[in-house]
Design an enzyme around this catalytic site. Structure first.
Site, PDB file in Angstrom:
ATOM      1  N   LYS A  70       0.839  -1.214   0.000  1.00 43.74           N
ATOM      2  CA  LYS A  70       0.000   0.000   0.000  1.00 43.74           C
ATOM      3  C   LYS A  70       0.874   1.265   0.000  1.00 43.74           C
ATOM      4  CE  LYS A  70      -3.765  -2.282   2.510  1.00 43.74           C
ATOM      5  NZ  LYS A  70      -3.078  -3.520   2.945  1.00 43.74           N
ATOM      6  N   ARG A 111      -7.887 -16.059   7.162  1.00 43.23           N
ATOM      7  CA  ARG A 111      -8.537 -16.964   8.106  1.00 43.23           C
ATOM      8  C   ARG A 111      -9.639 -17.793   7.462  1.00 43.23           C
ATOM      9  NH1 ARG A 111      -9.861 -12.500  12.517  1.00 43.23           N
ATOM     10  NH2 ARG A 111      -9.897 -11.265  10.609  1.00 43.23           N
TER      11      ARG A 111
END
Length: 207
Positions: free
Chosen positions: A55, A197
């Site tokens: 980023k 996850r």
């Protein structure tokens, strides 16, 4: 899990040893692996597709130096913060054939209240402002939440759509708010999914 070959597995929560084990285990099943700046320099990649989630938001010289480092170490993609000014973004155009530039406009942890508080704009208005800059600078793709794919400007943009915020179930203390299932994201036009996850929970269920 028919979406495995479109999945970039997020390794941000793992140390280098654990990350390398995961890459070895799933390299032939998934599209690639996502790493942040604390993990990328410390892992052996073995020619795998690596998404460097940096980023970048800095002066042109610093961003160019980092991108050149990533290219030298064979990263396939890098994320760029689209709040950089047009002048800074234009310096990255020279790398468009060496690494896939991905624009980040609005984090998946943000909602409409957050974007208005920061920029006095809606999420859609931010995309309408940033997508033309991505196209102008030769970006390969854009990061967007799966529900952002419903915006006409996002849907019609000639950019690859890479979607984090992929969830099959809710997680306690989830830090992403604009989310959808992998099936919904793909049906809405996602090209690639970024899963952490949720990927591992699905793997556990199917084993």
């Amino acid at each position: 899990m028919h979406w495995l070959d479109k999945t970039i597995v997020a390794l941000d929560d793992f140390n280098p040893v654990a990350a390398e084990k995961i890459m070895d285990q799933y390299a032939t099943l998934v599209y690639g692996f996502k790493m942040n700046h604390t993990l990328f320099p410390h892992t052996i990649k073995n020619g795998l597709r690596i998404f460097a989630d940096y980023k970048l938001y800095d002066i042109p010289k610093t961003m160019c130096s980092i991108v050149e480092h990533l290219i030298a170490h064979e990263a396939e993609m890098v994320t760029i913060n689209m709040m950089n000014c047009r002048h800074s973004l234009s310096h990255l155009t020279q790398y468009r054939n060496d690494i896939k530039l991905l624009g980040v406009s609005v984090l998946t942890s943000w909602n409409e209240i957050d974007t208005y508080e920061m920029y006095h704009k809606t999420i859609n208005e931010i995309y309408l402002e940033t997508i033309p800059k991505m196209l102008e600078c030769g970006f390969w793709g854009m990061i967007c939440s799966p529900i952002d794919l419903e915006y006409p400007g996002v849907k019609s943009a000639d950019l690859m759509k890479i979607c984090p915020g992929i969830r099959q179930v809710s997680f306690d203390e989830d830090d992403q708010v604009r989310i959808a299932t992998p099936e919904t994201a793909l049906s809405n036009g996602a090209d690639l999914l970024v899963c952490g996850r949720s990927f591992f929970s699905e793997i556990e269920k199917s084993s």
